[in-house]
Design a protein around this motif. Structure first.
Motif, mmCIF file in Angstrom:
data_model
loop_
_atom_site.group_PDB
_atom_site.id
_atom_site.type_symbol
_atom_site.label_atom_id
_atom_site.label_comp_id
_atom_site.label_asym_id
_atom_site.label_seq_id
_atom_site.Cartn_x
_atom_site.Cartn_y
_atom_site.Cartn_z
ATOM 1 N N UNK A 26 34.425 -25.143 22.947
ATOM 2 C CA UNK A 26 33.032 -25.001 23.384
ATOM 3 C C UNK A 26 32.955 -24.303 24.736
ATOM 4 N N UNK A 27 33.957 -24.516 25.580
ATOM 5 C CA UNK A 27 33.977 -23.863 26.892
ATOM 6 C C UNK A 27 34.033 -22.352 26.740
ATOM 7 N N UNK A 28 34.656 -21.887 25.658
ATOM 8 C CA UNK A 28 34.734 -20.451 25.405
ATOM 9 C C UNK A 28 33.350 -19.874 25.128
ATOM 10 N N UNK A 29 32.513 -20.643 24.456
ATOM 11 C CA UNK A 29 31.148 -20.198 24.192
ATOM 12 C C UNK A 29 30.373 -20.061 25.493
ATOM 13 N N UNK A 30 30.535 -21.024 26.387
ATOM 14 C CA UNK A 30 29.829 -20.986 27.666
ATOM 15 C C UNK A 30 30.287 -19.777 28.481
ATOM 16 N N UNK A 31 31.593 -19.560 28.553
ATOM 17 C CA UNK A 31 32.133 -18.415 29.292
ATOM 18 C C UNK A 31 31.651 -17.108 28.648
ATOM 19 N N UNK A 32 31.647 -17.050 27.333
ATOM 20 C CA UNK A 32 31.193 -15.853 26.629
ATOM 21 C C UNK A 32 29.736 -15.536 26.919
ATOM 22 N N UNK A 33 28.890 -16.563 26.945
ATOM 23 C CA UNK A 33 27.472 -16.365 27.253
ATOM 24 C C UNK A 33 27.306 -15.845 28.676
ATOM 25 N N UNK A 34 28.005 -16.465 29.623
ATOM 26 C CA UNK A 34 27.893 -16.040 31.015
ATOM 27 C C UNK A 34 28.374 -14.596 31.200
ATOM 28 N N UNK A 35 29.500 -14.254 30.598
ATOM 29 C CA UNK A 35 30.017 -12.899 30.719
ATOM 30 C C UNK A 35 29.126 -11.885 30.011
ATOM 31 N N UNK A 36 28.550 -12.269 28.882
ATOM 32 C CA UNK A 36 27.629 -11.387 28.168
ATOM 33 C C UNK A 36 26.411 -11.074 29.036
ATOM 34 N N UNK A 37 25.839 -12.105 29.644
ATOM 35 C CA UNK A 37 24.668 -11.897 30.497
ATOM 36 C C UNK A 37 25.004 -11.064 31.730
ATOM 37 N N UNK A 38 26.156 -11.330 32.324
ATOM 38 C CA UNK A 38 26.550 -10.573 33.515
ATOM 39 C C UNK A 38 26.780 -9.101 33.167
ATOM 40 N N UNK A 39 27.424 -8.835 32.047
ATOM 41 C CA UNK A 39 27.682 -7.461 31.647
ATOM 42 C C UNK A 39 26.380 -6.747 31.291
ATOM 43 N N UNK A 40 25.475 -7.440 30.622
ATOM 44 C CA UNK A 40 24.182 -6.841 30.280
ATOM 45 C C UNK A 40 23.390 -6.508 31.539
ATOM 46 N N UNK A 41 23.403 -7.398 32.517
ATOM 47 C CA UNK A 41 22.694 -7.146 33.771
ATOM 48 C C UNK A 41 23.334 -5.969 34.512
ATOM 49 N N UNK A 42 24.649 -5.917 34.556
ATOM 50 C CA UNK A 42 25.353 -4.822 35.211
ATOM 51 C C UNK A 42 25.022 -3.493 34.528
#
Length: 49
Positions: A26-42
């Protein structure tokens, strides 16, 4: 540059789905969501500039 950002978005999306499918990761899902949002914002910021 856009291709790299799109590739990262796909990778983060795959990690998020794997995290939700495999309950022990489940921690992988949380990290994936955070990285997805950060990359989209960048990507959005770089595209404007």
């Amino acid at each position: 540059m856009i291709g790299l950002i799109l590739a990262l978005l796909v990778i983060w999306l795959v990690l998020t789905v794997l995290g939700f499918v495999l309950e022990g990761l489940f921690w992988l899902a949380i990290v994936g969501i955070l990285l997805f949002l950060a990359t989209a914002a960048y990507g959005a910021v770089k595209r404007r500039g």
